[in-house]
Scaffold this active site. Sequence first.
Site, PDB file in Angstrom:
ATOM      1  CB  CYS A  15      -1.750  -3.333   7.848  1.00  0.00           C
ATOM      2  SG  CYS A  15      -2.927  -3.104   6.494  1.00  0.00           S
TER       3      CYS A  15
ATOM      4  CB  CYS B 213      -0.926   0.010   1.215  1.00  0.00           C
ATOM      5  SG  CYS B 213       0.002   0.016   2.747  1.00  0.00           S
TER       6      CYS B 213
HETATM    7 FE1  FES Z   1      -1.285   0.469   4.380  1.00  0.00          FE
HETATM    8 FE2  FES Z   1      -2.765  -0.750   6.152  1.00  0.00          FE
HETATM    9  S1  FES Z   1      -3.364  -0.150   4.173  1.00  0.00           S
HETATM   10  S2  FES Z   1      -0.708  -0.176   6.326  1.00  0.00           S
END
Ligand code: FES
Length: 124
Positions: free
Chosen positions: A103, A33
């Site tokens: 994450c 992400c």
């Molecule tokens: Fe990036 Fe959770 S979506 S750390």
Amino acid sequence: MYNEKVMEVFRNPQHMGEVENYNAIGTVGNETCGDIMQITMRINDEGIIEDAKFKTFGCAAAVATSSTATGMIIGKSVDEALKLTNKEVVTELEGLPPQKIHCSVLAEDAIRVAIDEYRKSKAN
Ligand code: FES
């Protein structure tokens, strides 16, 4: 999407910020992400983590797992801290949605980087 425990930690995260006089720092980015996490620690001469704090630009799962992981390594030796896995952190939080497991890797990675850098600086 998140369970109550995760939401509780997210609302009241512990160990947020930067340790005063830290001697170990690790910053990592999440490949999935692009979010970032930084951990600072003060490690004493016996190799015990006296304090640890985190900062993250991640989501609720990143905040909750970083807070939990940081709490789990305070008072531990660096060798013990290196054994902490994201699975243990997720278990401590009573689970995360499958799409949020990535994450939880941020904290584990940041701890590893900080300890690696600390060891390198000691070796010099
Ligand atoms: Fe990036 Fe959770 S979506 S750390």
